[in-house]
Design a protein around this motif. Structure first.
Motif, short mmCIF file in Angstrom:
data_model
loop_
_atom_site.label_atom_id
_atom_site.label_comp_id
_atom_site.label_asym_id
_atom_site.label_seq_id
_atom_site.Cartn_x
_atom_site.Cartn_y
_atom_site.Cartn_z
N PRO A 1 -3.06 -8.85 -120.92
CA PRO A 1 -4.84 -9.85 -121.03
C PRO A 1 -4.05 -11.47 -119.78
N ASP A 2 -5.61 -12.09 -119.52
CA ASP A 2 -4.96 -13.32 -118.84
C ASP A 2 -4.84 -14.06 -120.00
N PHE A 3 -4.09 -15.48 -119.46
CA PHE A 3 -3.24 -15.76 -120.03
C PHE A 3 -4.48 -16.76 -120.91
N GLU A 4 -5.57 -16.59 -120.93
CA GLU A 4 -6.54 -17.41 -121.55
C GLU A 4 -6.91 -16.66 -122.29
N THR A 5 -7.22 -15.21 -122.59
CA THR A 5 -7.13 -14.11 -123.58
C THR A 5 -6.23 -14.55 -124.96
N LEU A 6 -5.33 -14.35 -123.82
CA LEU A 6 -3.51 -13.98 -125.16
C LEU A 6 -3.69 -15.85 -125.88
N TYR A 7 -3.78 -17.07 -125.25
CA TYR A 7 -4.27 -18.22 -125.82
C TYR A 7 -4.63 -18.28 -127.22
N ASP A 8 -6.13 -18.07 -126.72
CA ASP A 8 -7.04 -17.65 -127.33
C ASP A 8 -6.79 -17.28 -128.77
N ALA A 9 -6.54 -15.93 -128.23
CA ALA A 9 -6.43 -15.03 -129.66
C ALA A 9 -5.21 -15.20 -130.78
N HIS A 10 -4.05 -15.98 -130.44
CA HIS A 10 -3.45 -16.33 -130.83
C HIS A 10 -2.73 -17.29 -131.37
N VAL A 11 -3.71 -18.89 -130.75
CA VAL A 11 -3.15 -19.71 -131.30
C VAL A 11 -2.99 -20.20 -132.55
N ASP A 12 -4.16 -19.75 -133.36
CA ASP A 12 -4.07 -20.70 -134.30
C ASP A 12 -3.26 -19.90 -135.46
N ALA A 13 -2.53 -18.44 -134.78
CA ALA A 13 -1.90 -17.43 -135.93
C ALA A 13 -0.02 -18.30 -135.60
N LEU A 14 0.22 -18.46 -134.02
CA LEU A 14 1.60 -19.05 -133.67
C LEU A 14 1.71 -20.35 -134.65
N TRP A 15 0.13 -21.47 -134.87
CA TRP A 15 0.61 -22.22 -134.94
C TRP A 15 1.09 -22.48 -136.63
N ARG A 16 0.54 -21.34 -137.62
CA ARG A 16 1.03 -21.57 -138.51
C ARG A 16 1.77 -20.73 -138.80
N PHE A 17 2.74 -19.78 -137.99
CA PHE A 17 4.33 -19.55 -138.37
C PHE A 17 4.87 -20.36 -137.90
N LEU A 18 4.82 -20.93 -136.97
CA LEU A 18 5.77 -22.17 -136.58
C LEU A 18 5.75 -22.92 -137.87
N GLU A 19 4.56 -23.52 -138.82
CA GLU A 19 4.52 -24.38 -140.01
C GLU A 19 5.04 -23.67 -141.06
N ARG A 20 5.07 -22.18 -140.73
CA ARG A 20 5.58 -21.35 -142.61
C ARG A 20 7.19 -21.12 -142.08
N LEU A 21 7.20 -20.92 -140.18
CA LEU A 21 9.35 -21.49 -140.78
C LEU A 21 9.44 -22.70 -140.58
N GLY A 22 8.82 -24.03 -140.66
CA GLY A 22 9.37 -25.30 -140.88
C GLY A 22 9.78 -26.24 -139.61
N VAL A 23 8.62 -25.97 -139.05
CA VAL A 23 8.96 -27.35 -137.82
C VAL A 23 7.81 -28.19 -138.60
N PRO A 24 8.60 -29.45 -138.70
CA PRO A 24 7.96 -30.59 -138.61
C PRO A 24 6.05 -30.42 -137.66
N GLU A 25 5.59 -30.91 -138.98
CA GLU A 25 4.09 -30.97 -139.21
C GLU A 25 4.18 -31.71 -137.55
N ARG A 26 4.90 -32.94 -137.67
CA ARG A 26 5.11 -33.41 -136.05
C ARG A 26 5.34 -32.97 -134.61
N HIS A 27 6.12 -31.36 -134.91
CA HIS A 27 6.22 -31.18 -134.06
C HIS A 27 5.58 -29.80 -133.87
N LEU A 28 4.78 -29.39 -134.50
CA LEU A 28 3.85 -28.57 -134.49
C LEU A 28 3.00 -28.45 -132.59
N ASP A 29 2.41 -29.36 -132.41
CA ASP A 29 1.95 -29.02 -131.59
C ASP A 29 2.49 -28.89 -130.26
N ASP A 30 4.12 -29.81 -130.05
CA ASP A 30 4.79 -29.67 -129.26
C ASP A 30 5.00 -28.09 -129.06
#
Lengths: 199, 254
Positions: free
Chosen positions: A35-64
């Motif tokens: 897929p193009d990158f935009e589609t990829l981003y839209d489809a996965h951004v929320d899930a990956l954010w949550r994944f990183l959160e649940r793996l223990g990345v501190p909230e202040r670094h989640l966006d980065d």
């Protein structure tokens, strides 16, 4: 110049991302459904954010951390050969990004697995205090699993991956994943039971 | 051996499964950051970065709004302890780990942020190509090198001519700040930010989006009449689908 400059007529973000399709980099793309990158981003951004959160990345670094995940994905999209699913591939990238953040935090000595702000801020008002408390509770419990168990547990229980997919993401074999998952579930059960006793 | 989750554990997990995730403002910022960084790559891939930058930035603004519209229904609580953010577009000062193209010329004005590439040595299946590290590209870099820093003829207000890229970059920043302010319950701040940006660039690429935020802020401030007037004054060409979608939820909806 007139007031209506006509800009509104040609705004789809996909136009930007069309430019980003890796063919522009000069790679010869194999015949892989990508897929193009935009589609990829839209489809996965929320899930990956949550994944990183649940793996223990501190909230202040989640966006980065999420940004880094997608930048790496963007760079490597051209070389994605379809050996695994895109979802698995993205989780593999995110996992390494998470490890990197945690390593850096640990080096700094300021490792705070759970942001103290998590409970109170940045959440939708319709997300009740009870729900927020549940999430915080779960994150605290996850912190008590060892890294490998936690990764397997989060990938299966939260991200919906299968054991073979987890094996791909973590570069281990399925038996190892199953063992880790079993241990993680047992430990999680104990921890949840402990919560009940503490009340 | 029982390797299943207990009922209590399952209940707790089920309840927490869909909690968390980025807030609307976080997602909007992230989208702008990712799209800016990747668009920077695209701009470097093609020639004429300045020209490309303008259209890219226009679209980033649209992306920001699209993100916002896409995650509608989520209203944020005020982040009380968060310090006020600098107006500068910090999203582009973030380090971009690597790109597959040669980095653009580095100007001495570039921020002193040290790029910190992500460790990718453990990459599994996908092949990791060692690539040169591209320096972060601030939005100001979109300015044409030929553009003088100050106008040759003394002018009363601006110290230099703003290029379309500068204008759009400022609009993107303002839109992000205004969105955040409105979402976090600071309508007056949102109004001032959006209005200032809109008036500074009356023909700006993001004028429609800024106007909508302004209308929302007016509604939140119980200034419905002004909101309706402003909505009525919007030219038809500004009424893109995203704008209309958002406008429908305001007190100025027709």
């Amino acid at each position: 110049m007139t007031g209506g400059n006509g800009i509104g007529a040609h705004r789809p973000l996909s136009l930007v991302m069309t430019v980003l399709v890796p063919s522009a980099v000069g790679h010869t793309l194999p015949a892989v459904a990508r897929p193009d990158f935009e589609t990829l981003y839209d489809a996965h951004v929320d899930a990956l954010w949550r994944f990183l959160e649940r793996l223990g990345v501190p909230e202040r670094h989640l966006d980065d951390a999420t940004q880094d995940t997608f930048l790496i994905a963007h760079r490597q999209l051209a070389s994605f050969r379809g050996a695994s699913s895109l979802n698995t591939w993205l989780h593999g990238i995110a996992l390494r990004v998470a490890k990197d953040y945690r390593r850096r935090e640990a080096r700094k000595g300021g490792w705070q697995p759970l942001s103290p702000r998590l409970l109170d801020e940045g959440r939708a008002p319709d997300e009740s205090a009870a729900q927020r408390q549940q999430l915080t509770q779960v994150l605290k419990l996850l912190e008590q699993l060892d890294d490998a168990q936690r990764t397997a547990f989060v990938l299966v229980e939260f991200q919906g991956l299968t054991a073979p997919e987890v094996a791909e993401v973590t570069e281990s074999n399925v038996n190892t994943v199953s063992t880790r998952l079993r241990a993680a579930r047992l430990r999680f059960n104990e921890l949840v039971a402990g919560l009940g006793e503490g009340r | 051996m029982n390797d299943e989750l207990s009922r209590n554990a399952r209940t707790l997990l089920d309840a927490a499964r869909h909690q968390g995730g980025p807030t609307t403002a976080q997602k909007a910022k992230l989208t702008v950051a990712v799209m800016t960084a990747t668009a920077g790559t695209a701009a470097a891939m093609t020639t004429g970065a300045a020209a490309t930058g303008t259209s890219v930035l226009k679209l980033l603004g649209a992306g920001l709004l699209a993100t916002f519209v896409g995650v509608s229904g989520t209203v944020l609580l005020k982040k009380a302890s968060e310090p006020p953010r600098a107006p500068a577009p910090t999203v582009v000062a973030r380090s971009v780990p690597t790109t597959v193209v040669a980095p653009p010329p580095v100007s001495p004005e570039q921020p002193s942020v040290e790029p910190q590439p992500i460790v990718v040595d453990e990459a599994p299946a996908p092949t990791v190509q060692p690539a040169p590290v591209a320096a972060p590209r601030p939005l100001q870099a979109e300015r044409s090198p030929a553009e003088p820093a100050t106008p040759e003829v003394p002018a009363p207000a601006p110290t230099r001519h703003a290029t379309p890229s500068d204008t759009t970059a400022a609009e993107v920043t303002a839109l992000g700040a205004a969105l955040e302010a409105i979402e976090e319950g600071r309508p007056l701040e949102a109004l001032q930010t959006a209005r200032t940006a809109r008036r500074a660039a009356p023909n700006g690429a993001l004028r429609p989006e800024l106007t909508v935020i302004e209308i929302e802020a007016l509604c939140a401030l119980q200034r419905k009449e002004e909101a309706s007037e402003l909505a009525a004054s919007m030219p038809e060409s500004d009424r893109t689908s995203l704008v209309v979608q958002r406008l429908r939820r305001t007190c100025a909806a027709r």
